[in-house]
Design an enzyme around this catalytic site. Structure first.
Site, mmCIF file in Angstrom:
data_model
loop_
_atom_site.group_PDB
_atom_site.id
_atom_site.type_symbol
_atom_site.label_atom_id
_atom_site.label_comp_id
_atom_site.label_asym_id
_atom_site.label_seq_id
_atom_site.Cartn_x
_atom_site.Cartn_y
_atom_site.Cartn_z
ATOM 1 N N ARG A 30 0.850 -1.197 0.000
ATOM 2 C CA ARG A 30 0.000 0.000 0.000
ATOM 3 C C ARG A 30 0.873 1.229 0.000
ATOM 4 O O ARG A 30 1.084 1.857 1.052
ATOM 5 C CB ARG A 30 -0.917 -0.015 1.221
ATOM 6 C CG ARG A 30 -1.929 -1.126 1.133
ATOM 7 C CD ARG A 30 -2.752 -1.205 2.394
ATOM 8 N NE ARG A 30 -3.633 -2.377 2.329
ATOM 9 C CZ ARG A 30 -4.424 -2.770 3.320
ATOM 10 N NH1 ARG A 30 -4.447 -2.107 4.442
ATOM 11 N NH2 ARG A 30 -5.182 -3.838 3.175
ATOM 12 N N ASP B 239 2.187 4.943 -0.159
ATOM 13 C CA ASP B 239 1.592 6.211 0.272
ATOM 14 C C ASP B 239 1.410 7.182 -0.883
ATOM 15 O O ASP B 239 1.975 7.011 -1.963
ATOM 16 C CB ASP B 239 2.533 6.899 1.281
ATOM 17 C CG ASP B 239 2.359 6.340 2.676
ATOM 18 O OD1 ASP B 239 1.356 5.653 2.936
ATOM 19 O OD2 ASP B 239 3.256 6.592 3.506
ATOM 20 N N ARG C 26 10.732 5.159 4.535
ATOM 21 C CA ARG C 26 10.862 6.610 4.661
ATOM 22 C C ARG C 26 11.381 7.008 6.042
ATOM 23 O O ARG C 26 12.129 7.971 6.177
ATOM 24 C CB ARG C 26 9.531 7.284 4.372
ATOM 25 C CG ARG C 26 9.150 7.209 2.888
ATOM 26 C CD ARG C 26 7.700 7.572 2.669
ATOM 27 N NE ARG C 26 7.411 8.867 3.255
ATOM 28 C CZ ARG C 26 6.176 9.308 3.514
ATOM 29 N NH1 ARG C 26 5.139 8.545 3.228
ATOM 30 N NH2 ARG C 26 5.994 10.500 4.037
#
Lengths: 257, 257
Positions: B58, B60, B204
Site C-alpha cells: 500500500r 503512500d 521513509r
C-alpha cells in the site's frame, strides 16, 4: 516615472526547467505560461519594475533545459549569490536558476554563444513507462542504433540543413555540427548533438528522420539524400518535444554545464 | 443480476506508476484519485462490472512504483496479452501494466510475497532541480555516504523495527532485511533495501534517520540506539514520499523486475 538609465548591471544566468507545463521559452500572450514569462515575473517581484530577459535558445512547448542561458540588466546591490536565492525563491518548482554571475555590458546569450549541446531521449521498449512519459519519446518498435549512428555521422561538419529546419529571418541554413551520436543507456537511446547553432526545430526533425532509419522505414542513403536535397519537404516526421533537452551552451569564457 | 460464480481466472499483474497525482495506492473516498481506483475503473470498463484488485504493497501518497504487483479475478476469453493491452488502453498515462499472466487461484500478492525491494533517491546538491523535483528528495546539506552506509549495514538481519514504523494489525514488528546500502550515482544518493516485508512508513522513516546520520546531526551510535529502543518516538524525521520507489517483489516462482 522615467526609469531610463537605471538599467544597472548585466547578469548571465544558467537555468534548468521542466518544460512540461509551458508553452515554450518565449513570452507570448499572458494566458499562456512560458519560461520567459515566469522569470520576468520573478524579477519584477524582486526589482519592483519590469525586467526583460534574453534567452540563448527559444525552446518549444514541452522541451526541457538543463543549461539554458539568459541575460538581463538589473540594478541590484546585494551581490549575485543573494540575487540567485531571491530569484529561486520567486520561481515555481519547475524552473530554477543554477548559476548567476555578472557579465560584460555587451554580453548577448544568443549572439555570443559558440556551441550548443542538445540531448534527445528515446524510450525504446514495447510498453509505455509512466515515470518517463514526460521526459522521453516512447518508441515501441526496436530501433537499430548502428544504422542510426551511420546517419548521425553524416551530420558532422558544415552542412546546409534546410531539410531539417528553418533559419531565423535573415540567416542562412548552414550550420557546423561538431558531434552527433546515439548511445544506448539502459532502456533509452540517447542522442547527443553539438553545433555552433541550430535551425528552428532542427534537432527534433533530425531525430524523427533518424528514428525512421532505426526502425527500417528509411535507409541511411535515403537520410543522406534528404540532407543533400536542402528541401524541408524531404524531412521525415518531427520527433515530439518532450524527449528534447537543451543541455549546455559554450561561450568564449565558459561552458554552462 | 447475480454474478456470483462468474469470478473467472485469477490474474497477476506487474505495474509501474508515477505516484505524483495520487492519494496513494489504496482506494479511498471517490474524490481522491488512487492507483487502485484507476485500475479498478479500467477493469470495470473492460468487464462491464465491478472488479476488485488486491495489491502487494500500500504505497503512500506520492510514492512511485516500478514493480508493484496486483491480483484480480476476471472472466476473460481473449488471453493475457489482449487483456494487458486493453487495460493499458483504459489507464491514464501515469499508470501502466508491464506484465500480466494467469496465477494460481489462491495467489495473493501480499501474503505470497517473499521479498520486496525499494529504492529511495536523494538529490544531494545545493540547488533544487526542476527535472528531479517529483522523483527525488532534495537535500541541500552534503551527506556523508560512508556513515550512512555504516548505519545501513546495521539493518541487515532480523530486527524488531518498531522504532521505524507500525505493523499491520495483528502482526509484530520483526522483519528480516536481506540487503541495505547507499550508492552515489551522479548527483544522487540511492538507497536500496530488500526485506521479507516492511512496516508502514518503514523505508521513509529509515531514510529520514539515515539522512540525519549523513548530515552529522546523528551519530551512527545514535542510529543504532534508536533501532534498539523499539520505540516509534526515537525515530528521526520521516523522509518525504516522492523519493521512494517500490522496485520489485519476489515470489516463489518469479521476481517482478
Amino acid at each position: 516615472m522615467n526609469v531610463a538609465g537605471q538599467t544597472g548591471t548585466r547578469y548571465r544566468a544558467v537555468i534548468e526547467y521542466d518544460g512540461t507545463a509551458y508553452f515554450g521559452f518565449q513570452r507570448q500572450v499572458p494566458e499562456q505560461p512560458t519560461i520567459q514569462g515566469q522569470i520576468e515575473r520573478a524579477l519584477q517581484q524582486i526589482a519592483h519594475r519590469p525586467v526583460t530577459i534574453t534567452g540563448a535558445g527559444r525552446t518549444d512547448s514541452g522541451v526541457h533545459a538543463l543549461g539554458q542561458v539568459i541575460s538581463f540588466d538589473l540594478a541590484w546591490r546585494h551581490g549575485p549569490a543573494a540575487l540567485l536565492r531571491a530569484m529561486n525563491a520567486n520561481l515555481p518548482p519547475d524552473i530554477a536558476i543554477l548559476v548567476l554571475d555578472e557579465a560584460p555590458p555587451a554580453f548577448h546569450p544568443r549572439y555570443d554563444a559558440r556551441r550548443r549541446t542538445y540531448h534527445y531521449y528515446i524510450y525504446n521498449r514495447p510498453l509505455r513507462s509512466p515515470l518517463r512519459r514526460q521526459t522521453s519519446w516512447h518508441v515501441v518498435h526496436p530501433l537499430n542504433v548502428d544504422t542510426m549512428n551511420q546517419a548521425a555521422e553524416v551530420l558532422v561538419g558544415v552542412h546546409d540543413f534546410a531539410t531539417f529546419g528553418q533559419p531565423p529571418k535573415g540567416e542562412n541554413s548552414v550550420r557546423q555540427v561538431f558531434l552527433a551520436h546515439w548511445q544506448p543507456r539502459n532502456e533509452f537511446l540517447v542522442f547527443t548533438i553539438e553545433a555552433n547553432a541550430f535551425l528552428y526545430r532542427m534537432v527534433r526533425s533530425l531525430v524523427g528522420s533518424m528514428k525512421a532509419v532505426g526502425d527500417g522505414s528509411w535507409t541511411v542513403s535515403a537520410f543522406v539524400a534528404a540532407l543533400q536535397a536542402r528541401d524541408r519537404r524531404q524531412a521525415g516526421d518531427t520527433a515530439p518535444p518532450h524527449g528534447l533537452y537543451l543541455v549546455s551552451i559554450t561561450y568564449d569564457d565558459a561552458e554552462t554545464r
